[in-house]
Enzyme design. Structure first.
Site, PDB file in Angstrom:
ATOM      1  CB  THR A 191      -0.931  -0.002   1.230  1.00 11.64           C
ATOM      2  OG1 THR A 191      -1.803  -1.138   1.149  1.00 11.64           O
ATOM      3  CG2 THR A 191      -1.776   1.256   1.295  1.00 11.64           C
ATOM      4  CB  THR A 249       0.094  -3.418   6.425  1.00 10.45           C
ATOM      5  OG1 THR A 249      -1.185  -3.287   5.798  1.00 10.45           O
ATOM      6  CG2 THR A 249       0.853  -2.106   6.333  1.00 10.45           C
ATOM      7  CG  ASP A 250      -3.227  -7.110   3.718  1.00 14.36           C
ATOM      8  OD1 ASP A 250      -3.614  -6.324   4.594  1.00 14.36           O
ATOM      9  OD2 ASP A 250      -3.730  -7.156   2.574  1.00 14.36           O
TER      10      ASP A 250
END
Length: 369
Positions: A53, A124-125
């Site tokens: 992201t 970030t996942d």
């Protein structure tokens, strides 16, 4: 000749300069506004961009070089360089890419002794997984800092630039050395081993729960409050130089009335290890016990962790193969995950199996790492 008192006072103020004005002392320049290491060569830090992201701008992803250009004032802290490793969502990185990334970091440190640290951008996942994998496979005490963002560059309130700048500052900070792989977001420094994503949307999502942060990044300096004691990076025993992939390990969650068929299916599909995300301190449900027995009968390692988010699974009766408490069953195939989260227990188990460790050695690893 006599001068009026007011004129003498005004002259005194001029001689003293801007430090005194209107009856109060002028504020000194903030330390964060002063170039660090003034008069000395700035530390060299490499950015290895993988996507996520933080780079996912509407109309096309930002490259590592473009991310550097988005950081005004970066050259006051470090001499920065960038290279593009990948530019994808974190969940799209493959296990072979993980191995390549760790090898690239190791090679960068070996080839450039001047390099003070490395910053890795990640979505970030699965950031916590990538960070923990690097924590076990980077063979250097120099800083590796993983950063990301919850908002993309086209969104109002994009925090990626701030996170990235702080990541560079932490990577350049001498006190970061020897603390393992670090995760820096939202002005906070967390250990790769302990940190987890706790919210799908909020900026303060990355937390280390009961253990707490390692430190903070403030305007004046980087501050550390504690350090982890588990083995990592230069002290780790895992050699990935010749590996092209890692053994399959699956995570199975415990829930009310769960079937053991999923465990059996994972084994039949080639899993060399199973991590059970158990309820509470090790409980399973439904027919999962039968599935675990099936896995053990096929020589598959079964690691028991907890789905609760914190707490420790102690080694003991579940450390043996066969039925729980059967001390005669060999080899040891039942392993306790200690306090590792299920997704991180999976990473450690994959590396342990790849190293051809036996059950006793694997249990030791879960205790030490």
């Amino acid at each position: 000749m006599k001068f009026p008192l007011a004129l003498l006072s005004f002259g005194l103020i001029l001689l003293q300069g801007p430090a005194v004005l209107h009856g109060r002392q002028a504020p000194a320049p903030a330390r964060g506004d002063v170039t660090p290491n003034a008069g000395a060569q700035l530390p060299k830090v490499l950015l290895i961009a993988t996507g996520g992201t933080i780079s996912n701008r509407t109309g096309g992803r930002l490259t590592g070089d473009e991310l550097l250009k988005s950081l005004p004032g970066l050259d006051r802290y470090v001499r920065a360089e960038a290279e593009q490793f990948a530019n994808v969502a974190s969940s799209e990185l493959s296990i072979p890419q993980w191995l390549d990334l760790a090898r690239r970091i190791n090679a960068a440190f070996d080839d450039d002794q001047e390099l003070a640290g490395i910053v890795v951008t990640s979505g970030t996942d699965t950031l916590e997984e990538t960070a923990y994998f690097l924590n076990l496979t980077v063979r250097s005490e120099k800083s590796v800092v993983v950063v990301g963002s919850m908002r993309n560059p086209s969104t109002l309130g994009y925090e990626g630039a701030a996170n990235l700048l702080e990541g560079f500052r932490v990577a350049a900070e001498p006190a970061s050395r020897g603390k393992g792989v670090l995760v820096v977001l939202n002005d906070e420094i967390n250990a790769a081993r302990d940190v987890t994503k706790t919210d799908a949307l909020r900026l303060d999502t990355f937390q280390s729960r009961d253990y707490g942060i390692l430190g903070v990044v403030d305007s004046d300096r980087v501050v550390f409050y504690r350090a982890g004691v588990k083995r990592h990076t230069a002290a780790a025993e895992f050699d990935i130089r010749e590996l092209t992939d890692l053994p399959r390990v699956d995570v199975i969650m415990v829930y009310q009335g769960a079937s053991g068929d999923l465990i059996k299916a994972a084994v039949d599909q080639g899993a060399k290890g199973i991590v059970i995300a158990s309820a509470g301190a090790g409980a399973t449900s439904g027919t999962q016990g039968e599935g675990i027995q099936y896995a053990v009968s096929k020589g598959v390692f079964v690691v028991t962790s907890t789905r609760t988010g914190s707490g420790r699974i102690a080694s003991g009766r579940r450390g043996r193969g066969g039925a729980d408490g059967d001390a005669r069953a060999e080899p040891i195939l039942r392993i306790a995950a200690e306090d590792l989260a299920p997704v991180k227990a999976r990473i450690l188990l994959m590396l342990a199996i790849a190293a051809k460790a036996d059950g006793a050695a694997i249990q030791r690893m879960f205790t030490e790492y």
